[in-house]
Design an enzyme around this catalytic site. Structure first.
Site, short mmCIF file in Angstrom:
data_model
loop_
_atom_site.label_atom_id
_atom_site.label_comp_id
_atom_site.label_asym_id
_atom_site.label_seq_id
_atom_site.Cartn_x
_atom_site.Cartn_y
_atom_site.Cartn_z
N LYS A 71 -9.63 43.79 7.77
CA LYS A 71 -8.25 42.83 7.85
C LYS A 71 -8.72 41.78 7.04
CE LYS A 71 -5.27 44.46 8.35
NZ LYS A 71 -5.02 45.36 7.21
N SER A 118 -3.92 40.31 11.99
CA SER A 118 -3.32 40.60 11.26
C SER A 118 -3.96 42.73 11.47
CB SER A 118 -4.22 40.63 10.26
OG SER A 118 -4.37 41.46 8.65
N HIS A 174 -16.46 50.04 5.09
CA HIS A 174 -15.86 49.21 6.65
C HIS A 174 -16.84 49.59 7.51
CE1 HIS A 174 -12.17 47.57 5.64
NE2 HIS A 174 -10.95 48.83 6.21
P1 A3P Z 1 -2.38 39.06 7.03
O1 A3P Z 1 -1.72 40.59 8.00
O2 A3P Z 1 -3.02 38.15 7.78
O3 A3P Z 1 -1.59 38.94 6.17
P2 A3P Z 1 -7.63 43.95 4.13
O4 A3P Z 1 -7.58 44.22 3.15
O5 A3P Z 1 -9.32 43.89 4.84
O6 A3P Z 1 -7.33 45.06 4.94
O7 A3P Z 1 -6.77 42.61 4.09
C1 A3P Z 1 -5.41 42.25 4.84
C2 A3P Z 1 -5.28 40.99 4.30
O8 A3P Z 1 -5.19 40.32 3.42
C3 A3P Z 1 -3.57 41.13 4.98
O9 A3P Z 1 -3.84 39.48 5.77
C4 A3P Z 1 -3.23 40.47 4.22
O10 A3P Z 1 -2.11 39.48 3.42
C5 A3P Z 1 -4.51 40.06 3.19
N1 A3P Z 1 -4.47 40.02 1.52
C6 A3P Z 1 -4.38 40.61 0.53
N2 A3P Z 1 -3.93 40.21 -0.50
C7 A3P Z 1 -3.95 39.13 -0.51
C8 A3P Z 1 -3.96 37.83 -1.55
N3 A3P Z 1 -3.39 37.97 -2.39
N4 A3P Z 1 -3.86 36.64 -0.75
C9 A3P Z 1 -4.08 36.43 0.33
N5 A3P Z 1 -3.74 37.41 1.18
C10 A3P Z 1 -4.17 38.19 0.84
#
Ligand code: A3P
Length: 291
Positions: free
Chosen positions: A45, A130, A100
């Site tokens: 996340k 998240s 991870h």
């Molecule tokens: P949120 O749940 O706070 O919206 P991961 O890819 O490591 O699982 O992280 C997921 C988080 O990154 C999510 O956060 C997601 O919305 C955010 N995310 C993915 N793409 C993004 C982007 N282009 N800009 C901002 N946040 C992004």
């Protein structure tokens, strides 16, 4: 209380999801590294899918100009959560993987500065919130509807990828072993173009101004949400419940304030506050904070 064995297993002190196996994870330390390999390493996340898209856009012209229609998930496989029998040795170069893994379980060859690692961190309150939402819609994680209980598990490191603090502190304190670029979710959010340029520089990729503009435009939250190659919505219904959420949920800095109570925030700070101060990272807790 230990996490349910139905969802997680522990290997060398680290929690993995059961979609992989201890036998497979054990092979990864010997996974052969090529000098051109690139790893996106994160605690869950923290912006992994975002960085996957940025790398696909930087490296693959066909991804950037839309002539190739390949999901990021296929271009940039998850090292330890391999869901097919694809032969990684046959991937086009440079190979890019997402992981991870903690620093001590990655392929040994990555040490001594072979290959490149991009490590992304995010402020841990937003990570936790998240993660809480994520565990509701992804079937391979246990749904913990009560946020208080989820928070206690997160603080105790009894979640997928174990302790956030150990993960981040481990990678930062072993930075010298790796050819590594550290970035934060918040700096990407505040100035995506500068983050893209830092990545280009680290990867020795020279893009024109227009190409950089195109990467930045396609890597915004709004545009990624609409891009089926980037939004992970092609995952089958037995893996994600689309009615309960999405990989690209809000994409903001400071969303923790919408969920955590004052008491929960104090509890969080009591457990992690002092330890966070020992990390060499200036965390941004609110989008209006100075970098
Ligand atoms: P949120 O749940 O706070 O919206 P991961 O890819 O490591 O699982 O992280 C997921 C988080 O990154 C999510 O956060 C997601 O919305 C955010 N995310 C993915 N793409 C993004 C982007 N282009 N800009 C901002 N946040 C992004």
């Amino acid at each position: 209380m230990e996490p349910s064995k139905e969802y997680l297993f522990k290997y060398k002190g680290f929690y993995f999801g059961v979609i992989t196996s201890p036998e497979y994870v054990a092979t990864l330390e010997d996974f052969e590294i090529k000098d051109s390999d690139i790893f996106i390493a994160t605690y869950p996340k923290s912006g992994t899918v975002w960085t996957q898209n940025i790398l696909s856009l930087i490296i693959h012209e066909g991804h950037r100009n839309g002539t190739e229609n390949m999901d990021n998930m296929q271009r940039i496989p998850w090292l330890e959560y391999r869901t097919d029998n694809k032969d990684y040795t046959a991937l086009p170069l440079p190979r890019v993987f997402a992981t991870h893994l903690p620093y001590y379980l990655v392929p040994r060859g990555l040490r001594n500065k072979r290959g490149r690692v991009i490590y992304i961190t995010r402020n841990p309150k937003d990570v936790m919130v998240s993660f809480y939402h994520f565990s509701k819609f992804i079937s391979s994680l246990e749904e913990v509807p009560d946020f208080n209980i989820f928070m206690e598990r997160f603080l105790a490191g009894k979640v997928l990828a174990s302790s956030w603090l150990d993960h981040v502190a481990g990678w930062y304190s072993h930075a010298e072993d790796f050819n590594i670029l550290f970035l934060t979710f918040e700096e990407m959010k505040k100035d995506l173009r500068s983050a893209v340029l830092k990545i280009c520089d680290f990867l020795d990729r020279k893009l024109s101004e227009e190409e950089v503009d195109s990467v930045v435009r396609q890597a915004t939250f709004e545009n990624m949400r609409k891009d089926p190659r980037a939004n992970y919505e092609n995952l089958p219904d037995d893996i994600i419940d689309k009615d309960k959420g999405s990989f690209l949920r809000k994409g903001t800095v400071g969303d923790w304030k919408n969920l955590m109570t004052v008491a929960q925030n104090e509890r969080f700070d009591n457990v992690l506050g002092e330890k966070i101060k020992t990390l060499p990272i200036k965390f941004i807790w609110d989008i209006n904070d100075e970098m």
